[in-house]
Design an enzyme around this catalytic site. Structure first.
Site, PDB file in Angstrom:
ATOM      1  N   TYR A 119      38.439  44.420  39.585  1.00 40.47           N
ATOM      2  CA  TYR A 119      38.314  45.794  40.113  1.00 40.47           C
ATOM      3  C   TYR A 119      37.419  45.754  41.336  1.00 40.47           C
ATOM      4  O   TYR A 119      36.332  45.171  41.288  1.00 40.47           O
ATOM      5  CB  TYR A 119      37.705  46.686  39.026  1.00 40.47           C
ATOM      6  CG  TYR A 119      37.418  48.102  39.464  1.00 40.47           C
ATOM      7  CD1 TYR A 119      38.439  48.969  39.831  1.00 40.47           C
ATOM      8  CD2 TYR A 119      36.102  48.590  39.496  1.00 40.47           C
ATOM      9  CE1 TYR A 119      38.165  50.287  40.207  1.00 40.47           C
ATOM     10  CE2 TYR A 119      35.828  49.903  39.864  1.00 40.47           C
ATOM     11  CZ  TYR A 119      36.864  50.739  40.225  1.00 40.47           C
ATOM     12  OH  TYR A 119      36.593  52.042  40.595  1.00 40.47           O
ATOM     13  N   ASP A 220      33.134  39.610  45.767  1.00 43.94           N
ATOM     14  CA  ASP A 220      32.690  40.924  45.322  1.00 43.94           C
ATOM     15  C   ASP A 220      31.664  40.684  44.221  1.00 43.94           C
ATOM     16  O   ASP A 220      32.007  40.492  43.056  1.00 43.94           O
ATOM     17  CB  ASP A 220      33.904  41.721  44.805  1.00 43.94           C
ATOM     18  CG  ASP A 220      33.497  43.054  44.204  1.00 43.94           C
ATOM     19  OD1 ASP A 220      32.297  43.283  44.008  1.00 43.94           O
ATOM     20  OD2 ASP A 220      34.408  43.863  43.912  1.00 43.94           O
ATOM     21  N   LYS A 248      25.265  46.811  42.370  1.00 46.00           N
ATOM     22  CA  LYS A 248      24.622  47.484  41.234  1.00 46.00           C
ATOM     23  C   LYS A 248      23.132  47.163  41.089  1.00 46.00           C
ATOM     24  O   LYS A 248      22.288  48.051  41.146  1.00 46.00           O
ATOM     25  CB  LYS A 248      25.378  47.133  39.958  1.00 46.00           C
ATOM     26  CG  LYS A 248      26.805  47.681  39.979  1.00 46.00           C
ATOM     27  CD  LYS A 248      27.524  47.474  38.665  1.00 46.00           C
ATOM     28  CE  LYS A 248      28.896  48.116  38.714  1.00 46.00           C
ATOM     29  NZ  LYS A 248      29.611  48.128  37.448  1.00 46.00           N
TER      30      LYS A 248
HETATM   31  N1  PMP Z   1      33.532  45.978  42.519  1.00 46.12           N
HETATM   32  C1  PMP Z   1      33.220  45.666  41.259  1.00 46.12           C
HETATM   33  C2  PMP Z   1      33.267  44.234  40.833  1.00 46.12           C
HETATM   34  C3  PMP Z   1      32.831  46.658  40.354  1.00 46.12           C
HETATM   35  O1  PMP Z   1      32.545  46.333  39.080  1.00 46.12           O
HETATM   36  C4  PMP Z   1      32.760  47.996  40.799  1.00 46.12           C
HETATM   37  C5  PMP Z   1      32.316  49.128  39.880  1.00 46.12           C
HETATM   38  N2  PMP Z   1      32.345  48.918  38.554  1.00 46.12           N
HETATM   39  C6  PMP Z   1      33.104  48.275  42.126  1.00 46.12           C
HETATM   40  C7  PMP Z   1      33.476  47.241  42.964  1.00 46.12           C
HETATM   41  C8  PMP Z   1      33.058  49.677  42.655  1.00 46.12           C
HETATM   42  O2  PMP Z   1      31.759  50.130  42.752  1.00 46.12           O
HETATM   43  P1  PMP Z   1      31.423  51.704  42.748  1.00 46.12           P
HETATM   44  O3  PMP Z   1      31.775  52.238  41.407  1.00 46.12           O
HETATM   45  O4  PMP Z   1      29.969  51.767  43.066  1.00 46.12           O
HETATM   46  O5  PMP Z   1      32.254  52.321  43.826  1.00 46.12           O
END
Ligand code: PMP
Length: 416
Positions: A119, A220, A248
Site C-alpha cells: 500500500y 516506501d 509514521k
Molecule cells: N505507504 C505505506 C507503506 C503505508 O503503510 C501508508 C499508510 N498506512 C501509506 C504509504 C500512506 O500514508 P498516509 O496514510 O499517511 O497517507
C-alpha cells in the site's frame, strides 16, 4: 477504521505510554500504536514539550522557510545516506505521489512497478487493489494494476503489479518493459499484508536489476523508516535506494512525511521545473515534532532500537510458544517491533508474499480472537493484514501481561 464492519467499537478517550483508555473507562495495552507512528508510545513527553515550545514561543505555521524544518531535514539525512535533499509533506500518500512524479520526471518514463499487497497511500497515482482476490491477480506473475476504489476514472495509469520476493518475475518484467519503466516502488519490509520480510537476495537483486535497466528504486519506508532501525529497512539490509519516503515514526504522532533523494533529482524541484506544494507541508509544528523525534534517536540510537527489538522478540517468541503449545496452526513473522501473528488454515512454513497470506490465513478466526483480546484489555487490529506495533514505552512487564491474556483468549476461542 470507522467503516470496518468487523471492529468491536472502541472510542478512544486518551492514551499514555503503551496504554489507551476508551470512553467507558476501559484500559487496554495498545499493540497498534496508531498504525505504527508512536515509537515512543502515547503522549511522549519530549516530543510534546518541543511542540508546545514551538507553538507557545514561535508559531505553528509561519509561512516562510524555517530553521526548524532545515534542522529536521539535516538530522534525518544523518540516517539515510541516499538523501541529499528532502521535501516534507503532510502524509505518506502525498510523499508517495511526489515520489512517483519525481521518478517520472527524472527518467522521462511512465511505468511504475509495484507489488501485490503493498500500500502506498490512496492517490490516483499509486492506489491499486492491493488486497485483490487471488483470482484477479496476474496469472503469469504480473499484470496491470486494478483501480483500488470507485472514482479513479481509469487510474492508476501505467502501474504494473508483481508478486513480492519473486526476483525472476521482476527480471522478466523489467526486460519486457525495458526502456519504459521509471521506478520499482516497494515497501522493503512489507507491512500492509502482515509482516513479510524481504528475502535478502530479493532486495539485492532488485537493486542490481534496477541499476542495469536504469530504473529508479523507491523504498516506501512510511512504516519501516525510523522504526526497525534509525535508517529503516535500508540500514538493516545494507542497501541504498534512489528515493526514500519516511513518515509514521518521524512524527511520532504528528502528521509529517518526507521524501528524499540525491541532489541531482531534487534539483528539478529547486529549479521550479517539478511542482510540489502544500500550505501546511513542513509546517513549524510538525517539523518541531520531527526534530524532537530525531534528537531522541540521535541521543541514544542503540538504547532505543535495542529496546524496540528486545520487546519485539519477546512478544514474537511468546506468541510462538503459546500457539505451538496449544497446537493452534499459526506463523509469527516479525522484524523488531513490527510483528504479525498469522492464524493459518494449515501448516505453512513461511509467508513471503501477499497471495499466500490471503490463501492460507483464517481471517474470521483472527477477528474472533481479536474481539476476545479486546474484551480482555489488549488491543491490536482485527485485520491480520495489519501488524502489531510496539514502542519504547512497552516493557517486559507489559509483554508478559499481553502474553497471559493472549493465552487465556486463545484457550477460550481458538481451541475447538
Ligand atoms: N505507504 C505505506 C507503506 C503505508 O503503510 C501508508 C499508510 N498506512 C501509506 C504509504 C500512506 O500514508 P498516509 O496514510 O499517511 O497517507
Amino acid at each position: 477504521m470507522r467503516v470496518l464492519p468487523y471492529h468491536l467499537p472502541l472510542v478512544a478517550e486518551r492514551g499514555e505510554g503503551p496504554l489507551v483508555w476508551d470512553a467507558d473507562g476501559n484500559e487496554y495495552i495498545d499493540l497498534n500504536m496508531a498504525y505504527g507512528p508512536l515509537i515512543f508510545g502515547h503522549r511522549p513527553k519530549p516530543i510534546i514539550e518541543a511542540v508546545i515550545r514551538q507553538i507557545a514561543e514561535r508559531g505553528s505555521q509561519l509561512g516562510f522557510p524555517t530553521e526548524v524544518s532545515a534542522r529536521a531535514a539535516e538530522k534525518l539525512k544523518r540516517f539515510y545516506p541516499g538523501i541529499d535533499l528532502v521535501r516534507f509533506c503532510n502524509s505518506g500518500t502525498e510523499a508517495m505521489m511526489f515520489a512517483a512524479r519525481l521518478a517520472r520526471t527524472v527518467t522521462r518514463r511512465k511505468k511504475i512497478i509495484v507489488f501485490e499487497g503493498n500500500y502506498h497511500g490512496w492517490s490516483d497515482a499509486l492506489f491499486h487493489q492491493y488486497h485483490a482476490p487471488i483470482e484477479q491477480l496476474g496469472h503469469d506473475g504480473f499484470a496491470p494494476a486494478l483501480p483500488g476504489t470507485l472514482g479513479m476514472d481509469g487510474a492508476p495509469h501505467d502501474l504494473i503489479v508483481l508478486r513480492f520476493n519473486d526476483l525472476e518475475m521482476l527480471e522478466r518484467c523489467l526486460e519486457k518493459f525495458d526502456g519504459s519503466v521509471a521506478a520499482v516502488v516497494m515497501e522493503p519490509i512489507m507491512g500492509n499484508s502482515g509482516v513479510l520480510p524481504p528475502e535478502p537476495e530479493f532486495l539485492e537483486g532488485a537493486r542490481e536489476l534496477t541499476c542495469e535497466h536504469d530504473v529508479l528504486l523507491v523504498f516506501d519506508e512510511v512504516i519501516t523508516g525510523l522504526r526497525v532501525a534509525a535508517g529503516g529497512a535500508q540500514e538493516l539490509y545494507g542497501l541504498t535506494p534512489d528515493i526514500t519516503i519516511v513518515s509514521k515514526a518521524l512524527g511520532a504522532g504528528f502528521p509529517i512525511a518526507a521524501c528524499g533523494a540525491p541532489r541531482e533529482f531534487m534539483e528539478f524541484v529547486a529549479q521550479g521545473k517539478l511542482f510540489h506544494g502544500g500550505v501546511y507541508a513542513g509546517n513549524a509544528l510538525v517539523t518541531a515534532a520531527a526534530e524532537a523525534v530525531l534528537d531522541q534517536i540521535i541521543a541514544d540510537p542503540d538504547g532505543i532500537y535495542q529496546h524496540l527489538h528486545a520487546v519485539g522478540n519477546e512478544l514474537a517468541h511468546g506468541l510462538r510458544e503459546i500457539m505451538t503449545r496449544l497446537r493452534i496452526p499459526h506463523i509469527v513473522q516479525h522484524v523488531g517491533p513490527m510483528i504479525s501473528l498469522f492464524l493459518t488454515t494449515t501448516e505453512v512454513e513461511k509467508f513471503k508474499d501477499y497471495r499466500t497470506v490471503r490463501q492460507y490465513c483464517d481471517f474470521e478466526k483472527y477477528i474472533r480472537f481479536q474481539h476476545e483480546l479486546q474484551r480482555l484489555g489488549v488491543y491490536f487490529h482485527p485485520n491480520q493484514f495489519e501488524p502489531m506495533f510496539l514502542s519504547t514505552a512497552h516493557t517486559e512487564e507489559h509483554i508478559d501481561k499481553v502474553l497471559e491474556r493472549i493465552e487465556a483468549g486463545a484457550k477460550r476461542c481458538l481451541i475447538p
